[in-house]
Design an enzyme around this catalytic site. Structure first.
Site, PDB file in Angstrom:
ATOM      1  NE  ARG A 141      -3.994   0.549   1.801  1.00 21.32           N
ATOM      2  CZ  ARG A 141      -4.933   0.480   2.649  1.00 21.32           C
ATOM      3  NH1 ARG A 141      -5.777   1.188   3.393  1.00 21.32           N
ATOM      4  NH2 ARG A 141      -5.981  -0.066   1.348  1.00 21.32           N
ATOM      5  CG  HIS A 154      -8.808   0.062  -3.187  1.00 22.15           C
ATOM      6  ND1 HIS A 154      -6.946  -1.242  -2.875  1.00 22.15           N
ATOM      7  CD2 HIS A 154      -9.147   0.036  -1.929  1.00 22.15           C
ATOM      8  CE1 HIS A 154      -8.196  -1.197  -1.040  1.00 22.15           C
ATOM      9  NE2 HIS A 154      -8.841  -0.319  -0.975  1.00 22.15           N
ATOM     10  CD  GLN A 159     -12.956  -2.165  -1.199  1.00 17.71           C
ATOM     11  OE1 GLN A 159     -12.187  -1.805  -0.045  1.00 17.71           O
ATOM     12  NE2 GLN A 159     -13.711  -2.527  -1.278  1.00 17.71           N
ATOM     13  CG  ASP A 211     -13.503   6.370  -0.774  1.00 18.81           C
ATOM     14  OD1 ASP A 211     -13.840   6.578   0.215  1.00 18.81           O
ATOM     15  OD2 ASP A 211     -13.067   6.256  -1.486  1.00 18.81           O
ATOM     16  CB  CYS A 228     -14.527   0.898   0.093  1.00 20.48           C
ATOM     17  SG  CYS A 228     -13.660   2.735  -0.311  1.00 20.48           S
ATOM     18  NE  ARG A 276      -9.590  -5.729   0.435  1.00 21.64           N
ATOM     19  CZ  ARG A 276      -9.413  -4.030   1.032  1.00 21.64           C
ATOM     20  NH1 ARG A 276      -9.474  -3.204   1.262  1.00 21.64           N
ATOM     21  NH2 ARG A 276      -8.235  -3.958   0.684  1.00 21.64           N
TER      22      ARG A 276
HETATM   23  N1   CP Z   1     -11.287  -0.414   2.139  1.00 20.09           N
HETATM   24  C1   CP Z   1      -9.821  -0.051   2.364  1.00 20.09           C
HETATM   25  O1   CP Z   1      -9.224  -0.313   1.899  1.00 20.09           O
HETATM   26  O2   CP Z   1      -9.857  -0.116   3.672  1.00 20.09           O
HETATM   27  P1   CP Z   1      -8.657   0.397   4.669  1.00 20.09           P
HETATM   28  O3   CP Z   1      -8.199   1.555   4.522  1.00 20.09           O
HETATM   29  O4   CP Z   1      -8.554  -0.038   6.651  1.00 20.09           O
HETATM   30  O5   CP Z   1      -7.348  -1.037   4.587  1.00 20.09           O
END
Ligand code: CP
Length: 306
Positions: free
Chosen positions: A102, A129, A132, A223, A263, A291
């Protein structure tokens, strides 16, 4: 799929996505039959940004498959600063079976994938992403039985989540309309690339600033208005995005059986009201659960093969 990366969904086909979702469904239905599937395997997970869902599911998913996970944050050393990305890759591939990242930069994930002999999974960048989006289409498929011909309306910022939804829709035949204020459109390069895929797979992708485009949507998605790293813009964005808040009135303009998706994390009272987040047709916690099943499917598919 053994040995492949998930850097961007546009590197995958609709058949790849479908096979991955089938495996995620199987892992959800019967987790016991995959216990020990990755015994002795290790995931290396690197986070430059905060996370709840991605970190917990990334670690727990590998443990549930019989392996282990090691997580690194920038305080422990920033990839590409202390030593080259290539050298980090050549170390990690000696110890680990998969690398999850990430990062702010999409290019950093791409470079790691190019340098590493073990699979690399994009756990979110400023651009994309994909994990997701896989959980999102899994959730929509659970609700409606198929994705082809379904319509998703995404309200808000044309951000990494919107980008990956556009690509996922393009690959699976699901039409996606991004609805948000001018100046916050999806990245044109991403949009054009997704549109090329959509033409092949019979999906329609669109962008508009008109909330009326939510009419008839099967899934309404939103989002946060200011993503990680954009906190200073939050106040200015709040004014611009308010007409795109998903409240009961807006949700009511979608199809009668429409589901609500987010998300997470959610800023309740901003991009979504409590009434919609907690609506009987809200699927936000199913998405969060999925997820876990998706990352487990990715670990199995990329490390061991389908
Ligand atoms: N949706 C998502 O990626 O959640 P986090 O940022 O908590 O990992």
């Amino acid at each position: 799929m053994k040995g492949r990366d998930l850097v961007a969904l546009w590197d995958w086909t609709g058949a790849d996505v479908s096979a991955l979702l089938d495996l995620a469904d199987a892992l959800k239905r019967d987790p016991a039959s995959y216990q020990g599937a990755l015994a002795g395997r290790t995931a290396f997970l690197y986070f430059e940004k905060p996370s709840l869902r991605t970190r917990v599911t990334g670690e727990a998913g590998m443990v549930q498959l019989g392996g282990g996970a090691v997580t690194q944050t920038p305080e422990m050393g920033r990839i590409g600063v202390r030593e080259t990305v290539a050298d980090v890759a050549r170390n990690l591939e000696r110890w680990c079976d998969v690398i999850g990242m990430r990062t702010f930069s999409q290019a950093l994930v791409e470079e790691m994938a190019a340098r590493s002999r073990v699979p690399v999974i994009n756990l979110l960048t400023d651009l994309l992403h994909p994990c997701q989006a896989l959980a999102d289409v899994m959730t929509i498929r659970e609700a409606f039985g198929e994705l082809g011909g379904r319509r998703l309306a995404y309200l808000g910022d044309g951000n990494n989540v919107a980008h990956s939804l556009l690509i996922a829709g393009a690959l699976t035949g699901m039409s996606v309309t991004v609805i948000g204020p001018r100046g916050f459109e999806p990245n044109l390069r991403v949009f054009d690339r997704a549109r090329e895929l959509a033409e092949v797979n019979g999906a329609r992708l669109a962008y508009t600033d008109d909330v009326a485009a939510v009419a008839g949507a099967d899934a309404v998605y939103t989002d946060v208005w200011a993503s990680m790293g954009q906190e200073k813009e939050a106040e200015a964005r709040r004014r611009l995005f308010l007409p795109y808040q998903v409240d009961a009135d807006l949700f009511g303009r979608a199809a009668a059986e429409a589901i609500f998706l987010h998300c997470l994390p959610a800023h309740r009272g901003e991009e979504v009201t409590d009434e919609v987040a907690d609506h009987e047709r809200s699927r936000i916690f199913d998405q969060a659960e999925n997820r876990l099943h998706v990352i487990k499917a990715l670990y199995v598919a990329l490390i061991r093969g389908l």
